[in-house]
Each structure stands twice: as structure tokens, then as C-alpha cells.
Scaffold this active site. Structure first.
Site, mmCIF file in Angstrom:
data_model
loop_
_atom_site.group_PDB
_atom_site.id
_atom_site.type_symbol
_atom_site.label_atom_id
_atom_site.label_comp_id
_atom_site.label_asym_id
_atom_site.label_seq_id
_atom_site.Cartn_x
_atom_site.Cartn_y
_atom_site.Cartn_z
ATOM 1 N N ASN A 7 -6.234 -6.987 100.734
ATOM 2 C CA ASN A 7 -6.749 -6.281 101.898
ATOM 3 C C ASN A 7 -8.174 -6.894 102.254
ATOM 4 O O ASN A 7 -9.040 -6.652 101.403
ATOM 5 C CB ASN A 7 -6.793 -4.781 101.560
ATOM 6 C CG ASN A 7 -7.239 -3.739 102.700
ATOM 7 O OD1 ASN A 7 -8.197 -4.376 103.389
ATOM 8 N ND2 ASN A 7 -6.862 -2.639 102.743
ATOM 9 N N GLU A 34 -4.723 -4.987 106.638
ATOM 10 C CA GLU A 34 -5.838 -4.376 107.450
ATOM 11 C C GLU A 34 -6.458 -5.616 108.202
ATOM 12 O O GLU A 34 -7.722 -5.935 108.283
ATOM 13 C CB GLU A 34 -6.932 -3.739 106.530
ATOM 14 C CG GLU A 34 -6.604 -2.205 106.255
ATOM 15 C CD GLU A 34 -7.895 -1.279 106.200
ATOM 16 O OE1 GLU A 34 -8.440 -1.321 104.916
ATOM 17 O OE2 GLU A 34 -8.252 -0.556 107.114
ATOM 18 N N ASP A 146 -1.607 -3.357 99.931
ATOM 19 C CA ASP A 146 -2.425 -2.333 99.630
ATOM 20 C C ASP A 146 -1.433 -1.057 99.337
ATOM 21 O O ASP A 146 -1.140 -0.559 100.385
ATOM 22 C CB ASP A 146 -3.618 -2.129 100.571
ATOM 23 C CG ASP A 146 -4.375 -1.096 100.271
ATOM 24 O OD1 ASP A 146 -4.155 -0.233 99.112
ATOM 25 O OD2 ASP A 146 -5.457 -0.885 101.058
ATOM 26 N N ASN A 148 -2.339 1.761 98.181
ATOM 27 C CA ASN A 148 -3.166 2.851 98.371
ATOM 28 C C ASN A 148 -2.871 3.939 97.074
ATOM 29 O O ASN A 148 -3.252 5.128 97.436
ATOM 30 C CB ASN A 148 -3.337 3.611 99.685
ATOM 31 C CG ASN A 148 -4.514 3.091 100.406
ATOM 32 O OD1 ASN A 148 -5.499 2.921 100.003
ATOM 33 N ND2 ASN A 148 -4.193 2.681 101.625
ATOM 34 N N ASP A 217 -4.158 -2.211 94.640
ATOM 35 C CA ASP A 217 -3.336 -3.322 95.235
ATOM 36 C C ASP A 217 -2.451 -3.838 94.237
ATOM 37 O O ASP A 217 -2.981 -4.340 93.133
ATOM 38 C CB ASP A 217 -4.313 -4.548 95.633
ATOM 39 C CG ASP A 217 -5.449 -4.003 96.778
ATOM 40 O OD1 ASP A 217 -5.007 -4.048 97.944
ATOM 41 O OD2 ASP A 217 -6.303 -3.324 96.510
ATOM 42 N N ASP A 246 -13.924 -4.839 100.797
ATOM 43 C CA ASP A 246 -13.933 -3.697 99.763
ATOM 44 C C ASP A 246 -12.796 -4.125 98.674
ATOM 45 O O ASP A 246 -13.036 -3.451 97.733
ATOM 46 C CB ASP A 246 -14.062 -2.322 100.175
ATOM 47 C CG ASP A 246 -13.085 -1.932 101.369
ATOM 48 O OD1 ASP A 246 -12.541 -2.742 101.808
ATOM 49 O OD2 ASP A 246 -12.992 -0.726 101.463
ATOM 50 N N HIS A 247 -11.977 -4.820 99.171
ATOM 51 C CA HIS A 247 -10.779 -5.208 98.000
ATOM 52 C C HIS A 247 -10.785 -6.692 97.613
ATOM 53 O O HIS A 247 -11.559 -7.465 98.388
ATOM 54 C CB HIS A 247 -9.550 -5.140 98.751
ATOM 55 C CG HIS A 247 -9.034 -3.686 99.298
ATOM 56 N ND1 HIS A 247 -8.055 -2.913 98.553
ATOM 57 C CD2 HIS A 247 -9.513 -2.866 100.238
ATOM 58 C CE1 HIS A 247 -8.098 -1.576 99.062
ATOM 59 N NE2 HIS A 247 -8.892 -1.859 100.145
#
Length: 255
Positions: A7, A34, A146, A148, A217, A246-247
Site C-alpha cells: 500500500n 491506494e 491491504d 485492513n 497487509d 505508512d505501509h
DNA sequence: ATGGTGGATGGTCCA
């Protein structure tokens, strides 16, 4: 064959670090989530110069998924078969090297009990249906992205803090378990039983410095691929680079 | 209880 998922939180903002990582790791396939841009605005050139073909499924501002591949992609599918809500570009699938690769960006869900939370659970239910409709458990199927959801306590830095909250609530874990029950195995857990390995750290609160992360993930594989899985790991390095997502990437290798 | 940061976008929404 090496297949990874990441991501990137905007492919335009993240192009430099993604190119750097591709040059270092040289996966055959990289699934992105994303991307946050339309197919027209996807910055293809740099990736093509590195030998990757780009299959994108995007929209303005939000969501967006893409598959970068060194080998030829066949039978590319964008979205669920029925007329999907066009404001959600969250699924792209392609066949690469004999593997059906399904790349997903599961809705975040915002907060437990919200309208977005209901949408997340419904989306996961539809995903299970999608696998029931299209594939057999003895096909070479890989679903990554991802998700989530952190499936277990060992996937969360502080499970008691996170229990019941978004990304770690029981309804989400149950809905994801229903998808897994189609016949998937978590490739990462084939190779690593310990906790403390995460794929996402919040930008806020300096979470990465303290390793306050979640493993949300994933790369899941059908039985024939599980048998051929040689390696699976999380590459933490790019999370520490300049202007990171951030991933961080989750990587797998198959014989 | 709230906010912290980051991205797209051009005042907020989303994560």
C-alpha cells in the site's frame, strides 16, 4: 516467481521510493494499493523503464489498485463482475506465470459500527462470494493487498489496546476468516510463527520508531501455491526511507 | 477525550 504487495498511499507521491525498492528487490509482480490517481495520471514511464508493465484500476483522489509485472498479464479484471459502485476502485486481478493474482484494497471501515464499517463487512462478504463464483481451491490462486484487518493477537503490537477497535474487531476478523475459509493459507505464517512483524505503522505518534505496528497487509495462497512457497517476509526497510508510505512491502517467493 | 501526520485538494475527507 517473486510476488509482493504494498500500500503506497499515492503512487505519484511514492514513485521515487517504489522505483528504488523495485531496483533493489526485483520482484516479478508488485501489487499496489491506494494509488490515488486515475489510470491516465498513473506515472507509468519510470516503471516501464525498469521492465514492468502496468495494469491500473484507479479513480481520482481515493482508493486505486495496480499490478506491475515483468511478465505478461492476461485476463485482467477490474472490480467485481456486477456493476460495482464506481467510486470504489478496490480490486484488480490478472493471470501471471500461471498464477491468478487478485490484488485488493479492503475498505478501512473508519470506526466500529459506522456506515463505512458496515460497508467493509459487506465488501468482505462479497469477496468470499467472488472466489466461490470464479475459482476452485486446486487452482493456483493468490490474493494479496491491504486487508485492513490484523487476524490474530500476534499481529498487533498491543492486542489489549486494539481489541474491539477498527482493524482488530471481532466482526472484521470473522468476516476475513470467512474469506480465508475458501481455501487460503497465509503465506507469511507458513514461514514465521512469531509476533512482532508488522506491515503498517501510523504516521502519527511516532509509531514506527517504537515498532507500534499492525500486520494488516497479507499474501494468501491456495493449496497448490502453498506447497510451492519458498519464502515469505516483510521488508521493513522502505518504511524508514525518506517520505515513506505508512505501509511496507510484504514479499513472497514460489518455486 | 482528543489529537497526533500525511496525501489529495484547494475546505475538508480519508486513512
Amino acid at each position: 516467481m517473486k510476488i509482493a504487495t504494498w500500500n503506497v498511499n499515492s503512487i505519484i507521491a511514492r514513485q521515487p521510493v517504489v522505483l528504488k525498492w523495485l531496483a533493489k528487490e526485483k520482484p516479478d509482480v508488485l501489487c499496489l494499493q491506494e494509488t490515488k490517481c486515475t489510470n491516465e495520471k498513473f506515472p507509468r514511464e519510470g516503471f516501464e523503464k525498469l521492465g514492468y508493465a502496468v495494469e491500473a484500476h484507479g479513480q481520482p483522489t481515493y482508493n486505486g489498485v495496480a499490478i506491475l509485472s515483468r511478465k505478461k498479464c492476461a485476463d485482467v479484471r477490474r472490480g467485481f463482475p456486477e456493476v460495482e459502485d464506481p467510486s470504489h476502485a478496490r480490486l484488480i486481478a490478472a493471470t501471471v506465470g500461471g498464477v491468478r493474482v487478485v490484488n485488493i484494497y479492503v475498505p478501512n471501515g473508519q470506526s466500529v459500527g459506522s456506515e463505512k464499517f458496515k460497508f467493509k463487512l459487506e465488501w468482505l462478504r462479497r469477496l468470499r462470494e467472488f472466489f466461490d463464483e470464479h475459482y476452485w481451491a486446486d487452482d493456483r490462486v493468490l490474493v494479496c493487498g491491504d486487508f485492513n484487518v490484523a487476524p490474530e493477537d500476534r499481529d498487533v503490537h498491543d492486542p489489549d489496546l486494539w481489541r474491539g477497535r477498527i482493524l482488530f474487531s471481532k466482526p472484521e476478523k470473522d468476516a476475513l476468516a470467512e474469506v480465508k475459509a475458501w481455501g487460503f493459507t497465509d503465506a507469511f505464517r507458513l514461514k514465521e510463527e512469531r509476533g512482532g512483524f508488522y506491515s503498517w505503522w501510523d504516521y502519527r505518534t511516532g509509531a514506527f520508531r517504537r515498532n507500534d505496528g499492525l500486520r494488516i497487509d497479507h499474501v494468501w495462497v491456495s493449496e497448490p501455491l502453498a506447497e510451492d512457497c519458498a519464502r515469505a517476509w516483510i521488508d521493513k526497510e522502505p518504511r524508514g526511507w525518506e517520505r515513506p508510505s505508512d505501509h511496507t512491502p510484504v514479499v513472497t517467493e514460489f518455486k
